[in-house]
Design an enzyme around this catalytic site. Structure first.
Site, PDB file in Angstrom:
ATOM      1  N   ASP A 100       5.598  47.191  65.481  1.00  0.00           N
ATOM      2  CA  ASP A 100       6.654  47.779  66.301  1.00  0.00           C
ATOM      3  C   ASP A 100       6.128  49.127  66.808  1.00  0.00           C
ATOM      4  O   ASP A 100       5.215  49.707  66.208  1.00  0.00           O
ATOM      5  CB  ASP A 100       7.911  47.960  65.452  1.00  0.00           C
ATOM      6  CG  ASP A 100       8.994  48.723  66.185  1.00  0.00           C
ATOM      7  OD1 ASP A 100       9.320  48.333  67.323  1.00  0.00           O
ATOM      8  OD2 ASP A 100       9.506  49.711  65.625  1.00  0.00           O
ATOM      9  N   ALA A 101       6.716  49.623  67.887  1.00  0.00           N
ATOM     10  CA  ALA A 101       6.197  50.856  68.476  1.00  0.00           C
ATOM     11  C   ALA A 101       6.963  52.106  68.042  1.00  0.00           C
ATOM     12  O   ALA A 101       6.433  52.969  67.327  1.00  0.00           O
ATOM     13  CB  ALA A 101       6.194  50.750  70.005  1.00  0.00           C
ATOM     14  N   ARG A 146      20.598  57.626  69.457  1.00  0.00           N
ATOM     15  CA  ARG A 146      19.792  56.580  68.842  1.00  0.00           C
ATOM     16  C   ARG A 146      20.655  55.392  68.431  1.00  0.00           C
ATOM     17  O   ARG A 146      20.281  54.228  68.620  1.00  0.00           O
ATOM     18  CB  ARG A 146      19.057  57.164  67.629  1.00  0.00           C
ATOM     19  CG  ARG A 146      18.188  56.149  66.859  1.00  0.00           C
ATOM     20  CD  ARG A 146      17.123  55.543  67.727  1.00  0.00           C
ATOM     21  NE  ARG A 146      16.210  54.710  66.941  1.00  0.00           N
ATOM     22  CZ  ARG A 146      15.408  53.794  67.462  1.00  0.00           C
ATOM     23  NH1 ARG A 146      15.414  53.582  68.764  1.00  0.00           N
ATOM     24  NH2 ARG A 146      14.603  53.098  66.691  1.00  0.00           N
ATOM     25  N   SER A 157       7.324  45.360  71.111  1.00  0.00           N
ATOM     26  CA  SER A 157       8.350  46.408  71.180  1.00  0.00           C
ATOM     27  C   SER A 157       9.459  46.082  72.165  1.00  0.00           C
ATOM     28  O   SER A 157       9.264  45.353  73.143  1.00  0.00           O
ATOM     29  CB  SER A 157       7.682  47.725  71.592  1.00  0.00           C
ATOM     30  OG  SER A 157       8.632  48.739  71.807  1.00  0.00           O
ATOM     31  N   ASN A 158      10.626  46.680  71.897  1.00  0.00           N
ATOM     32  CA  ASN A 158      11.727  46.672  72.865  1.00  0.00           C
ATOM     33  C   ASN A 158      11.420  47.572  74.058  1.00  0.00           C
ATOM     34  O   ASN A 158      12.105  47.506  75.073  1.00  0.00           O
ATOM     35  CB  ASN A 158      13.015  47.162  72.207  1.00  0.00           C
ATOM     36  CG  ASN A 158      13.749  46.080  71.434  1.00  0.00           C
ATOM     37  OD1 ASN A 158      13.461  44.897  71.582  1.00  0.00           O
ATOM     38  ND2 ASN A 158      14.704  46.478  70.612  1.00  0.00           N
TER      39      ASN A 158
END
Length: 220
Positions: A15-16, A46, A120-121
């Site tokens: 994941d990033a 967030r 990643s998203n």
């Protein structure tokens, strides 16, 4: 998942944001603008950023992560009664042009016998900017963005996309994330996963598959 089994994996997928790239950098200028609302501004931003991706998945209304991130920040500003547009200039670069978490470069260097990927998203632009800016472009073999399929994590289609693109079985892949919901999604999909629990979080009441918990990447 046991540490001794890690060497059998040929592909490491990371994941990033929060795992490789920083997501919480507060400049003095932001604190001067938001004052005592700074922490609440960041917290709601967030939280809503993630909620919006999950809700858009449910509604089949995909929008790029850059748009979702800006919309979530706008909401947080309204909740906190903040109107200064400079806030966008200070916070959006956290994702548009991210910085590396300490120790990540050294960890990726030590994993160079593996195929290193990012899943990643984040938009492809965000991710490409990040690897270029932080100097890890030569350490990363593949970048996979949900932009390619218009679906956000933790939907199974996102993790399947990686297997399809690499043309490998799940047994060859080890997935890393600092986000519990992401680890849950990946491990329930069928990937062995590593939860990078840097903040010593309590384990959520979510379903988990085969997961190893570590405090930081240098443990490996």
């Amino acid at each position: 998942m046991k540490k001794e089994n890690i060497s059998s994996k040929s592909i490491f997928v990371f994941d990033a944001f929060g795992t490789l790239f920083k997501t919480s950098e507060i400049e003095a200028e932001l604190q001067n603008i938001a004052k005592d609302k700074t922490d609440n501004l960041l917290s709601i931003w967030r939280k809503k950023q993630l909620e919006y991706t999950w809700l858009r998945n449910q509604m089949n209304k995909y929008a790029p992560f850059s748009q979702v991130t800006k919309e979530a920040l706008g909401y947080s500003m309204r909740v906190n009664g903040l109107k200064n547009p400079r806030i966008f200039d200070l916070l959006l670069p956290i994702y548009d042009s991210p910085n590396l978490i300490g120790g990540v470069r050294e960890a990726l260097n030590s994993f160079q016998e593996k195929t290193i990927c990012i899943l990643s998203n984040g938009t492809r632009s965000m991710l490409e900017n990040g690897v270029q800016k932080t100097g890890i472009v030569n350490l990363v073999n593949h970048i996979f963005s949900v932009d390619d399929i218009g679906i956000y994590k933790p939907r199974k289609e996102v993790y399947q996309m990686t297997l399809d693109q690499l043309n490998v079985p799940a047994s060859e892949v080890l997935f890393f994330s600092s986000n519990q919901w992401d680890v849950s999604g990946a491990s329930i999909f069928g990937l062995d996963a590593v939860w990078v629990n840097r903040n010593n979080e309590v384990r959520e009441g979510l379903p988990f598959g085969n997961v190893l918990e570590i405090r930081d990447l240098d443990e490996l």
